[in-house]
Design a protein around this motif. Sequence first.
Motif, PDB file in Angstrom:
ATOM      1  N   GLU A  83       0.827  -1.201   0.000  1.00 36.74           N
ATOM      2  CA  GLU A  83       0.000   0.000   0.000  1.00 36.74           C
ATOM      3  C   GLU A  83       0.867   1.259   0.000  1.00 36.74           C
ATOM      4  N   ASP A  84       1.922   1.254   0.802  1.00 38.58           N
ATOM      5  CA  ASP A  84       2.802   2.414   0.883  1.00 38.58           C
ATOM      6  C   ASP A  84       3.497   2.682  -0.450  1.00 38.58           C
ATOM      7  N   GLU A  85       3.843   1.610  -1.173  1.00 36.46           N
ATOM      8  CA  GLU A  85       4.536   1.753  -2.448  1.00 36.46           C
ATOM      9  C   GLU A  85       3.569   1.938  -3.621  1.00 36.46           C
ATOM     10  N   GLY A  86       2.283   1.770  -3.390  1.00 32.08           N
ATOM     11  CA  GLY A  86       1.310   1.878  -4.473  1.00 32.08           C
ATOM     12  C   GLY A  86       1.408   0.739  -5.465  1.00 32.08           C
ATOM     13  N   ILE A  87       1.732  -0.460  -4.988  1.00 29.10           N
ATOM     14  CA  ILE A  87       1.958  -1.636  -5.834  1.00 29.10           C
ATOM     15  C   ILE A  87       0.796  -2.614  -5.660  1.00 29.10           C
ATOM     16  N   THR A  88       0.388  -3.242  -6.752  1.00 29.38           N
ATOM     17  CA  THR A  88      -0.784  -4.119  -6.730  1.00 29.38           C
ATOM     18  C   THR A  88      -0.467  -5.536  -6.280  1.00 29.38           C
ATOM     19  N   ILE A  89       0.664  -6.087  -6.735  1.00 31.35           N
ATOM     20  CA  ILE A  89       0.984  -7.493  -6.487  1.00 31.35           C
ATOM     21  C   ILE A  89       2.372  -7.612  -5.861  1.00 31.35           C
ATOM     22  N   GLY A  90       2.443  -8.371  -4.768  1.00 29.18           N
ATOM     23  CA  GLY A  90       3.727  -8.724  -4.188  1.00 29.18           C
ATOM     24  C   GLY A  90       4.134 -10.119  -4.622  1.00 29.18           C
ATOM     25  N   VAL A  91       5.321 -10.238  -5.219  1.00 32.20           N
ATOM     26  CA  VAL A  91       5.884 -11.541  -5.583  1.00 32.20           C
ATOM     27  C   VAL A  91       6.722 -11.991  -4.388  1.00 32.20           C
ATOM     28  N   VAL A  92       6.183 -12.906  -3.603  1.00 31.31           N
ATOM     29  CA  VAL A  92       6.798 -13.237  -2.321  1.00 31.31           C
ATOM     30  C   VAL A  92       8.042 -14.092  -2.563  1.00 31.31           C
ATOM     31  N   GLN A  93       9.154 -13.617  -2.032  1.00 25.26           N
ATOM     32  CA  GLN A  93      10.421 -14.310  -2.214  1.00 25.26           C
ATOM     33  C   GLN A  93      10.639 -15.406  -1.176  1.00 25.26           C
ATOM     34  N   ALA A  94      10.173 -15.151   0.038  1.00 24.43           N
ATOM     35  CA  ALA A  94      10.410 -16.092   1.132  1.00 24.43           C
ATOM     36  C   ALA A  94       9.552 -15.684   2.311  1.00 24.43           C
ATOM     37  N   VAL A  95       9.357 -16.624   3.217  1.00 27.36           N
ATOM     38  CA  VAL A  95       8.818 -16.320   4.538  1.00 27.36           C
ATOM     39  C   VAL A  95      10.010 -16.271   5.492  1.00 27.36           C
ATOM     40  N   LEU A  96      10.062 -15.220   6.283  1.00 23.77           N
ATOM     41  CA  LEU A  96      11.212 -15.016   7.157  1.00 23.77           C
ATOM     42  C   LEU A  96      11.344 -16.147   8.178  1.00 23.77           C
ATOM     43  N   GLY A  97      12.598 -16.521   8.443  1.00 16.16           N
ATOM     44  CA  GLY A  97      12.862 -17.421   9.556  1.00 16.16           C
ATOM     45  C   GLY A  97      12.617 -16.701  10.869  1.00 16.16           C
ATOM     46  N   ILE A  98      12.127 -17.442  11.849  1.00 16.07           N
ATOM     47  CA  ILE A  98      11.737 -16.845  13.130  1.00 16.07           C
ATOM     48  C   ILE A  98      12.436 -17.584  14.267  1.00 16.07           C
ATOM     49  N   ARG A  99      12.962 -16.826  15.215  1.00 17.80           N
ATOM     50  CA  ARG A  99      13.546 -17.402  16.427  1.00 17.80           C
ATOM     51  C   ARG A  99      12.961 -16.652  17.624  1.00 17.80           C
ATOM     52  N   TRP A 100      12.369 -17.388  18.559  1.00 14.10           N
ATOM     53  CA  TRP A 100      11.803 -16.798  19.768  1.00 14.10           C
ATOM     54  C   TRP A 100      12.624 -17.215  20.983  1.00 14.10           C
ATOM     55  N   TYR A 101      12.788 -16.256  21.905  1.00 11.37           N
ATOM     56  CA  TYR A 101      13.568 -16.491  23.116  1.00 11.37           C
ATOM     57  C   TYR A 101      12.839 -15.919  24.330  1.00 11.37           C
ATOM     58  N   THR A 125       6.915 -24.080  -4.458  1.00 11.89           N
ATOM     59  CA  THR A 125       5.875 -23.251  -3.846  1.00 11.89           C
ATOM     60  C   THR A 125       6.101 -21.782  -4.156  1.00 11.89           C
ATOM     61  N   GLY A 126       5.006 -21.036  -4.290  1.00 10.57           N
ATOM     62  CA  GLY A 126       5.070 -19.593  -4.456  1.00 10.57           C
ATOM     63  C   GLY A 126       3.898 -18.940  -3.745  1.00 10.57           C
ATOM     64  N   MET A 127       4.048 -17.654  -3.436  1.00  8.54           N
ATOM     65  CA  MET A 127       2.976 -16.895  -2.803  1.00  8.54           C
ATOM     66  C   MET A 127       2.741 -15.584  -3.546  1.00  8.54           C
ATOM     67  N   ILE A 128       1.499 -15.139  -3.467  1.00  9.99           N
ATOM     68  CA  ILE A 128       1.051 -13.881  -4.078  1.00  9.99           C
ATOM     69  C   ILE A 128       0.479 -13.018  -2.971  1.00  9.99           C
ATOM     70  N   PHE A 129       0.966 -11.794  -2.841  1.00  9.61           N
ATOM     71  CA  PHE A 129       0.410 -10.851  -1.870  1.00  9.61           C
ATOM     72  C   PHE A 129      -0.378  -9.763  -2.586  1.00  9.61           C
ATOM     73  N   ILE A 130      -1.472  -9.339  -1.945  1.00 14.15           N
ATOM     74  CA  ILE A 130      -2.176  -8.124  -2.358  1.00 14.15           C
ATOM     75  C   ILE A 130      -2.179  -7.170  -1.175  1.00 14.15           C
ATOM     76  N   PRO A 131      -2.355  -5.875  -1.412  1.00 16.54           N
ATOM     77  CA  PRO A 131      -2.325  -4.921  -0.303  1.00 16.54           C
ATOM     78  C   PRO A 131      -3.514  -5.096   0.636  1.00 16.54           C
ATOM     79  N   CYS A 132      -3.325  -4.695   1.880  1.00 16.99           N
ATOM     80  CA  CYS A 132      -4.449  -4.551   2.800  1.00 16.99           C
ATOM     81  C   CYS A 132      -4.359  -3.162   3.436  1.00 16.99           C
ATOM     82  N   LYS A 133      -5.496  -2.603   3.749  1.00 16.16           N
ATOM     83  CA  LYS A 133      -5.570  -1.206   4.194  1.00 16.16           C
ATOM     84  C   LYS A 133      -4.747  -0.992   5.461  1.00 16.16           C
ATOM     85  N   ASP A 134      -3.831  -0.043   5.391  1.00 17.10           N
ATOM     86  CA  ASP A 134      -2.965   0.351   6.507  1.00 17.10           C
ATOM     87  C   ASP A 134      -2.118  -0.803   7.033  1.00 17.10           C
TER      88      ASP A 134
END
Length: 426
Positions: free
Chosen positions: A212-230, A383-392
């Motif tokens: 939304e901030d960039e005014g872009i319609t489609i996000g071509v998702v490269q990866a899901v971030l690795g997560i570490r919780w402590y 696998t691939g993912m497609i993102f669309i914007p969501c408000k704010d």
Amino acid sequence: MDTVITTAPATTPVLPDVRVKGDRLWQSLMELAQIGATPKGGVCRLTLTDLDRQGRDLVIGWAKDAGLSVTIDKIGNVFMRRAGRNNSLPPIMTGSHIDTQPTGGKFDGNFGVLAGLEVIRTLNDYDIETEAPVELAFWTNEEGSRFVPVMMGSGVFAHIFSLEHAYAATDTEGKTVKGELERIGYIGEQEPGDHPIGAYFEAHIEQGPILEDEGITIGVVQAVLGIRWYDCVVTGMEAHAGPTPMALRQDALQVAARVMQEVVAIANRFGPHGRGTVGMVQVFPNSRNVIPGQVKFSIDFRNMTDALVDEMDAAIRTYADQVAAETGLSIAITQVSHYPAAPFHPDCKAAVRHAADKLGYSNMDIVSGAGHDAVYMSMLAPTGMIFIPCKDGISHNEIEDTQPEQVTAGANVLLHAMLERAGVVG
């Protein structure tokens, strides 16, 4: 993952120039959102409740109306298949989830499922035969708001954890996953994972503000971030706030604050995809006129690769050791959870980009900071993912929102990406 996609190439090199019916997709989204609708315009449809059963029944009814065969596995994952010319090929699958957070929105998960349904309805509208079968899935308990672990159905499917472990999970009332699956009639016969996948695509709202901030319609998702919780525990000594001079204090909170600030500094050093968050803090004894003797707080590190998360891990531990040596206070950092980074397949990312470019939609590379069922699917198939914007960038909230034209764009990209992988019979 560098696996070569093994689906047969299309017999016709040029894909049909077709589009989904955006109004039909939007209407389906709004109808599903009525099941568990909240006064603030959101949805509360927790997994394996009566409302979840109603949502499942509705989507399966639509799938059967579209001529799809339905299979349910033992963890309640649902697969709805449209036959191809060559049904010996593994299906090109799309999907997401229809369970929500207690204060969830209309689109998180639901958009991905109903966009997939709209893809299949569109193939039917134009009488398009694909070489490989096309399949729509929805996964059990992606949200993890009633039962843990999160992404339960896809995790069991990918053998990340056992069916027995998932069955034994309980909610706050002591009800088990197995008992609730039985109660709502959604324990199937297929063993989780005994279900081939040729490639997997998941369409989703971004759940963040970048598109939304960039005014872009489609996000071509490269990866899901690795997560570490402590959990981090800083131990000093509680003492009276008045008589104790500053130089003689063992103030656990002041030392903890230094470590908390370093969490953010490390994330900034390991950009552009580094994330560092302290979201939970417990201070003991939590009294106005007592110097804190112990502080326990959470650390959440994320980045695009496991190697980068490893470096962030080493950086915070080194810093904590230095501060402990300097102050004399104990600082203990314990890892409590780990989700590996999930890079998506080059061919699937290319299919998403080809579709967006062909359809004239602005697009950009993006990463996902949130977990999705696509994480576990990426361990099994391209696998691939497609993102669309969501408000704010707001999600997991009743005011979660996106626009009909954005929903339509995402479904159109999903349609053409899947056609590229499934192949079209001429």
